[in-house]
Design an enzyme around this catalytic site. Structure first.
Site, PDB file in Angstrom:
ATOM      1  N   CYS A 298      71.706  38.083 -62.136  1.00  0.00           N
ATOM      2  CA  CYS A 298      70.321  37.696 -62.419  1.00  0.00           C
ATOM      3  C   CYS A 298      69.348  38.547 -61.611  1.00  0.00           C
ATOM      4  O   CYS A 298      69.220  39.728 -61.853  1.00  0.00           O
ATOM      5  CB  CYS A 298      70.146  36.192 -62.171  1.00  0.00           C
ATOM      6  SG  CYS A 298      68.624  35.533 -62.883  1.00  0.00           S
TER       7      CYS A 298
ATOM      8  N   HIS B  76      74.979  33.438 -64.982  1.00  0.00           N
ATOM      9  CA  HIS B  76      75.390  33.064 -63.626  1.00  0.00           C
ATOM     10  C   HIS B  76      76.835  32.581 -63.533  1.00  0.00           C
ATOM     11  O   HIS B  76      77.077  31.371 -63.584  1.00  0.00           O
ATOM     12  CB  HIS B  76      74.478  31.945 -63.113  1.00  0.00           C
ATOM     13  CG  HIS B  76      73.092  32.403 -62.811  1.00  0.00           C
ATOM     14  ND1 HIS B  76      72.686  32.758 -61.544  1.00  0.00           N
ATOM     15  CD2 HIS B  76      72.025  32.584 -63.613  1.00  0.00           C
ATOM     16  CE1 HIS B  76      71.419  33.136 -61.572  1.00  0.00           C
ATOM     17  NE2 HIS B  76      70.988  33.032 -62.824  1.00  0.00           N
TER      18      HIS B  76
ATOM     19  N   GLU C 269      78.565  32.295 -60.894  1.00  0.00           N
ATOM     20  CA  GLU C 269      78.775  31.519 -59.661  1.00  0.00           C
ATOM     21  C   GLU C 269      78.471  30.025 -59.862  1.00  0.00           C
ATOM     22  O   GLU C 269      78.853  29.207 -59.038  1.00  0.00           O
ATOM     23  CB  GLU C 269      77.939  32.093 -58.510  1.00  0.00           C
ATOM     24  CG  GLU C 269      76.471  31.671 -58.459  1.00  0.00           C
ATOM     25  CD  GLU C 269      75.590  32.381 -59.475  1.00  0.00           C
ATOM     26  OE1 GLU C 269      76.120  33.040 -60.394  1.00  0.00           O
ATOM     27  OE2 GLU C 269      74.351  32.267 -59.354  1.00  0.00           O
TER      28      GLU C 269
END
Lengths: 226, 87
Positions: free
Chosen positions: A87, A196, A198
């Site tokens: 990002c 994302h 994560e």
């Protein structure tokens, strides 16, 4: 001895803690790195997490790119150290020109926050070997400056060299050219993407899927076997 | 103190949804006849010392490396001449 993966915090970074957690869930040691510190504390790889570093002033990622820590990251990335930009981290990597192209405001001008289906196009980068080429994954997407642009020549080069690492599926969320969600550099050690991974590493939260964990297990295997 | 203005605009081939949103709002507000709007950034730099060739070269370098991202944006640098009567 396990691999040490650095996670950089800039002023305005939001996802550094989640990224550190994802690194630990994969079995590596997460090393917090500070934007004003040129020293990378002998980490084996670096993740630039998401957020709004420096408030996205001027352009997203444009001021972080000149922070002391990035001087070392750029130098080390060119020498082969694995770097992942997620990002805002992807935006920083395009601003440094470690990755080609640029990120602009979404074509519909809205902030998006949703689960996003992606296709892994390149499973040979330092961060994607635990996936298979063509595999479909779903991870959160949340941004307003997510539209990937580059000139036609650059886009053709990325396609020809297999450097489009991830593509959006089931509709383009932001007007990114050629549905590009993420790309890699020529050597495959520097990877950037808007969604994302994560945030999708544990079944308890989010989609309930752990489709993002592969990024962190991929890099761990590579570092341990190196 | 002399002022130098750097204007930064998206390259013509890059889609500018913010400019489009402004353009679409105009007729609703009673402003007719505007076919297209492109939105950019203007930087006003107050320069210490003379604005000579060397100073302008440095500002050009600054615009190229920082104020604009030349992958997506074009920029122009000009010296802002003070108005005849005023300041």
């Amino acid at each position: 001895m396990t691999a040490r993966i650095g996670v950089i915090t800039f002023p305005g970074t939001l996802d550094d803690r989640d990224t550190q957690r994802a690194v630990r869930v994969a079995g590596a040691e997460a090393v917090p790195l500070w934007h004003r510190d040129k020293d990378l504390k002998q980490v084996d790889a670096v993740v630039l997490p998401g957020g709004f570093s420096y408030g996205d002033y001027l352009r997203a990622g444009s001021i972080s790119r000149f922070s002391p820590v990035m001087e070392t990251v750029i130098e080390q990335a060119k020498a082969g150290m694995p770097v992942l930009g997620i990002c805002n981290g992807f935006q920083v990597l395009t601003e440094t020109h470690l990755l080609p192209g640029a990120m602009l405001r979404n074509n519909h001008l809205h902030f998006i926050c949703r689960d996003q289906k992606l296709r892994v196009e390149n499973a040979n980068t330092a961060w994607t070997t635990d996936y298979e080429a063509g595999q479909e994954i779903s991870v959160p997407l949340k941004n307003i400056d997510g539209r990937y642009v580059a000139d036609e020549r650059t886009l053709d080069m990325l396609e020809a060299e297999g450097r489009v690492a991830f593509r959006y599926l089931d509709g383009n969320p932001n007007g990114s050219l050629r549905d590009i969600a993420g790309i890699t550099n020529e050597a495959g050690n520097v990877v950037g993407l808007m969604p994302h991974p994560e945030h999708a590493v544990e079944p308890l939260v989010g989609t309930g899927r752990t489709d993002g964990l592969g990024f962190f297990t991929s890099i761990l295997k590579r570092l341990v076997n190196a | 103190m002399a002022r130098v203005v750097v204007d930064v605009m998206l390259k013509p081939e890059i889609l500018d949804p913010q400019g489009q949103a402004v353009q679409r709002a105009l007729p609703r507000l009673g402003f007719e006849g505007i076919a297209d709007v492109r939105q950019g950034k203007r930087f006003e730099l107050e320069v210490e010392g003379p604005v000579d060739e060397a100073a302008l070269a440095r500002i050009h370098e600054m615009a190229e490396t920082f104020l604009a991202n030349t992958v997506i944006e074009d920029f122009t640098v000009r010296v802002d001449e003070p108005a005849e009567a005023g300041s």
